[in-house]
Design an enzyme around this catalytic site. Sequence first.
Site, PDB file in Angstrom:
ATOM      1  N   LYS A   1      63.738 144.851  95.342  1.00 43.44           N
ATOM      2  CA  LYS A   1      64.137 144.679  93.935  1.00 43.44           C
ATOM      3  C   LYS A   1      62.943 145.043  93.075  1.00 43.44           C
ATOM      4  O   LYS A   1      61.881 144.411  93.174  1.00 43.44           O
ATOM      5  CB  LYS A   1      64.529 143.227  93.656  1.00 43.44           C
ATOM      6  CG  LYS A   1      65.988 142.938  93.898  1.00 43.44           C
ATOM      7  CD  LYS A   1      66.360 141.591  93.313  1.00 43.44           C
ATOM      8  CE  LYS A   1      67.801 141.255  93.597  1.00 43.44           C
ATOM      9  NZ  LYS A   1      68.144 139.884  93.151  1.00 43.44           N
TER      10      LYS A   1
ATOM     11  N   HIS B   1      67.266 130.198  89.898  1.00 44.20           N
ATOM     12  CA  HIS B   1      66.801 131.258  89.007  1.00 44.20           C
ATOM     13  C   HIS B   1      67.636 131.429  87.737  1.00 44.20           C
ATOM     14  O   HIS B   1      67.163 132.021  86.777  1.00 44.20           O
ATOM     15  CB  HIS B   1      66.740 132.599  89.750  1.00 44.20           C
ATOM     16  CG  HIS B   1      65.583 132.696  90.704  1.00 44.20           C
ATOM     17  ND1 HIS B   1      65.384 131.817  91.739  1.00 44.20           N
ATOM     18  CD2 HIS B   1      64.554 133.581  90.779  1.00 44.20           C
ATOM     19  CE1 HIS B   1      64.299 132.152  92.412  1.00 44.20           C
ATOM     20  NE2 HIS B   1      63.766 133.216  91.849  1.00 44.20           N
TER      21      HIS B   1
HETATM   22  P1  NAD Z   1      51.712 137.573  88.860  1.00 46.97           P
HETATM   23  O1  NAD Z   1      51.936 138.890  89.440  1.00 46.97           O
HETATM   24  O2  NAD Z   1      51.626 137.453  87.388  1.00 46.97           O
HETATM   25  O3  NAD Z   1      50.389 136.947  89.499  1.00 46.97           O
HETATM   26  C1  NAD Z   1      49.994 135.649  89.109  1.00 46.97           C
HETATM   27  C2  NAD Z   1      48.508 135.615  88.679  1.00 46.97           C
HETATM   28  O4  NAD Z   1      47.689 135.693  89.839  1.00 46.97           O
HETATM   29  C3  NAD Z   1      48.095 136.788  87.804  1.00 46.97           C
HETATM   30  O5  NAD Z   1      47.184 136.314  86.833  1.00 46.97           O
HETATM   31  C4  NAD Z   1      47.386 137.712  88.777  1.00 46.97           C
HETATM   32  O6  NAD Z   1      46.445 138.552  88.165  1.00 46.97           O
HETATM   33  C5  NAD Z   1      46.702 136.720  89.673  1.00 46.97           C
HETATM   34  N1  NAD Z   1      46.368 137.181  91.011  1.00 46.97           N
HETATM   35  C6  NAD Z   1      47.032 138.055  91.800  1.00 46.97           C
HETATM   36  N2  NAD Z   1      46.467 138.097  93.011  1.00 46.97           N
HETATM   37  C7  NAD Z   1      45.423 137.251  92.982  1.00 46.97           C
HETATM   38  C8  NAD Z   1      44.467 136.849  93.945  1.00 46.97           C
HETATM   39  N3  NAD Z   1      44.516 137.272  95.192  1.00 46.97           N
HETATM   40  N4  NAD Z   1      43.514 135.972  93.580  1.00 46.97           N
HETATM   41  C9  NAD Z   1      43.476 135.461  92.312  1.00 46.97           C
HETATM   42  N5  NAD Z   1      44.374 135.790  91.369  1.00 46.97           N
HETATM   43  C10 NAD Z   1      45.340 136.671  91.710  1.00 46.97           C
HETATM   44  O7  NAD Z   1      52.860 136.529  89.313  1.00 46.97           O
HETATM   45  P2  NAD Z   1      53.571 136.269  90.709  1.00 46.97           P
HETATM   46  O8  NAD Z   1      53.818 134.816  90.729  1.00 46.97           O
HETATM   47  O9  NAD Z   1      52.861 136.895  91.836  1.00 46.97           O
HETATM   48  O10 NAD Z   1      54.958 137.046  90.549  1.00 46.97           O
HETATM   49  C11 NAD Z   1      55.897 136.704  89.561  1.00 46.97           C
HETATM   50  C12 NAD Z   1      56.800 137.904  89.311  1.00 46.97           C
HETATM   51  O11 NAD Z   1      57.509 138.218  90.505  1.00 46.97           O
HETATM   52  C13 NAD Z   1      57.834 137.669  88.237  1.00 46.97           C
HETATM   53  O12 NAD Z   1      57.855 138.769  87.380  1.00 46.97           O
HETATM   54  C14 NAD Z   1      59.134 137.594  89.007  1.00 46.97           C
HETATM   55  O13 NAD Z   1      60.236 138.037  88.259  1.00 46.97           O
HETATM   56  C15 NAD Z   1      58.858 138.500  90.169  1.00 46.97           C
HETATM   57  N6  NAD Z   1      59.683 138.237  91.360  1.00 46.97           N
HETATM   58  C16 NAD Z   1      60.300 139.303  91.927  1.00 46.97           C
HETATM   59  C17 NAD Z   1      61.058 139.125  93.067  1.00 46.97           C
HETATM   60  C18 NAD Z   1      61.680 140.318  93.737  1.00 46.97           C
HETATM   61  O14 NAD Z   1      62.461 140.133  94.664  1.00 46.97           O
HETATM   62  N7  NAD Z   1      61.360 141.529  93.331  1.00 46.97           N
HETATM   63  C19 NAD Z   1      61.154 137.861  93.645  1.00 46.97           C
HETATM   64  C20 NAD Z   1      60.503 136.792  93.039  1.00 46.97           C
HETATM   65  C21 NAD Z   1      59.759 136.992  91.887  1.00 46.97           C
HETATM   66  N1  GLY Z   2      64.253 137.289  94.619  1.00 47.64           N
HETATM   67  C1  GLY Z   2      65.650 137.593  94.650  1.00 47.64           C
HETATM   68  C2  GLY Z   2      66.000 138.741  95.517  1.00 47.64           C
HETATM   69  O1  GLY Z   2      65.138 139.391  96.087  1.00 47.64           O
HETATM   70  O2  GLY Z   2      67.143 139.048  95.668  1.00 47.64           O
END
Ligand code: NAD
Ligand code: GLY
Length: 361
Positions: free
Chosen positions: A140, A252
């Site tokens: 996704k 969600h």
């Molecule tokens: P993010 O990508 O914003 O990362 C969180 C924070 O951690 C940021 O400040 C980043 O710079 C920092 N960071 C990253 N790696 C680090 C490391 N190793 N050490 C220190 N800091 C680090 O947030 P997230 O929680 O990783 O992801 C959230 C996003 O994921 C949302 O946009 C959500 O919609 C998406 N998401 C997508 C799916 C999918 O299936 N595609 C599933 C769940 C969530």
């Molecule tokens: N995080 C929801 C999906 O991958 O379908």
Amino acid sequence: MERIDVKINPTQGSSYPILIGENLLDNPYEHIRKCTSANRFLIVTNDKVHSLYGNKLASDFSEFIILPDGEEYKSREILGTIIDKALKLKLERKDAIIAFGGGVIGDMAGFAAAIYQRGIDYIQLPTTLLAQVDSSVGGKVAVNHKLSKNVLGSFYQPKLVLADTNTLNTLDDRQFKTGLSEVLKYAFIEKSCKAEVDYHFFEFLETHRNEIFSKNHEILKKLIKICCLLKSSVVNKDEKEKGLRAILNFGHTYAHALEIVTDYRYFTHGEAVSIGMKIIFDLALNTGTISREYYNRSIKLLKDYNLVTDFNIKLDEELFYDAMKSDKKVSDGNINFVMPVSVKEVAMRNNIDKKHILSGI
Ligand code: NAD
Ligand code: GLY
């Protein structure tokens, strides 16, 4: 090193490995080169991840684009800057994008790969717990619109997911817990994932809390592996969310609305998800869908992991309801909820009235 093979559509080349282990970033191109024949790489990352780990990826056949950090930058405008950079570098069809960061970078870089020249290879190098257990797997890819989360996107599978658990050492507590929120989601939906094996993940989390919080790498590798196995079990059966995959959105529907009405600035994604899961457990208890015993056990797990389950900001109910109605799971005007229905099992429900829906916020 642990390896899982995602087998979505093997005959069309959508299968790919997930590699999980310590020190994988010591020699990333050794693994990457086995999965793509790309000559050059555009590494999409943000300033924080670049300053921590950029040197691990630097090479004379790759270029970085370093983006600002934050969910509010998961936007069409920033997506445009990735495409501009790819064009300036004259990236060709046989080149590839590397998504190097958390879920924000992974979703956005994956979407850039999906649309650039109608699709080029991309690799997921997830560096947050949330990205390693969830967002880097399953294809996704998306950016947000201010009226709706992840509404511009696609299903586009990477060629490889390479999760180096050492990167979790630099995550702060808030970001580690935001990943734990998606981890607990898998405990609540495990039975519905229809995996070949019962991983007893709920019990695993009940037992190993202290090792997880102290970032014991053997336990973390196991935890990431189980989440990826559960997710790939779902995605292998329903890549494009025609049915089963919707269960991955447990919590969600509320979470996305919370993120939208607070302009993506107040809660992390995982915090919004843990609040969303608590609300949906309350709804399930109040509508007689689950037993008091399972409710208590689930809420205890959320509390034991110190996840955010409450908030004290006053939300405009109509705006919140509108945001819920912009969710991709709305069909024929009905909001579809993933509800707990019994122990570790969830099901879709769309017959919940507005009064009940809003009673949780
Ligand atoms: P993010 O990508 O914003 O990362 C969180 C924070 O951690 C940021 O400040 C980043 O710079 C920092 N960071 C990253 N790696 C680090 C490391 N190793 N050490 C220190 N800091 C680090 O947030 P997230 O929680 O990783 O992801 C959230 C996003 O994921 C949302 O946009 C959500 O919609 C998406 N998401 C997508 C799916 C999918 O299936 N595609 C599933 C769940 C969530
Ligand atoms: N995080 C929801 C999906 O991958 O379908």
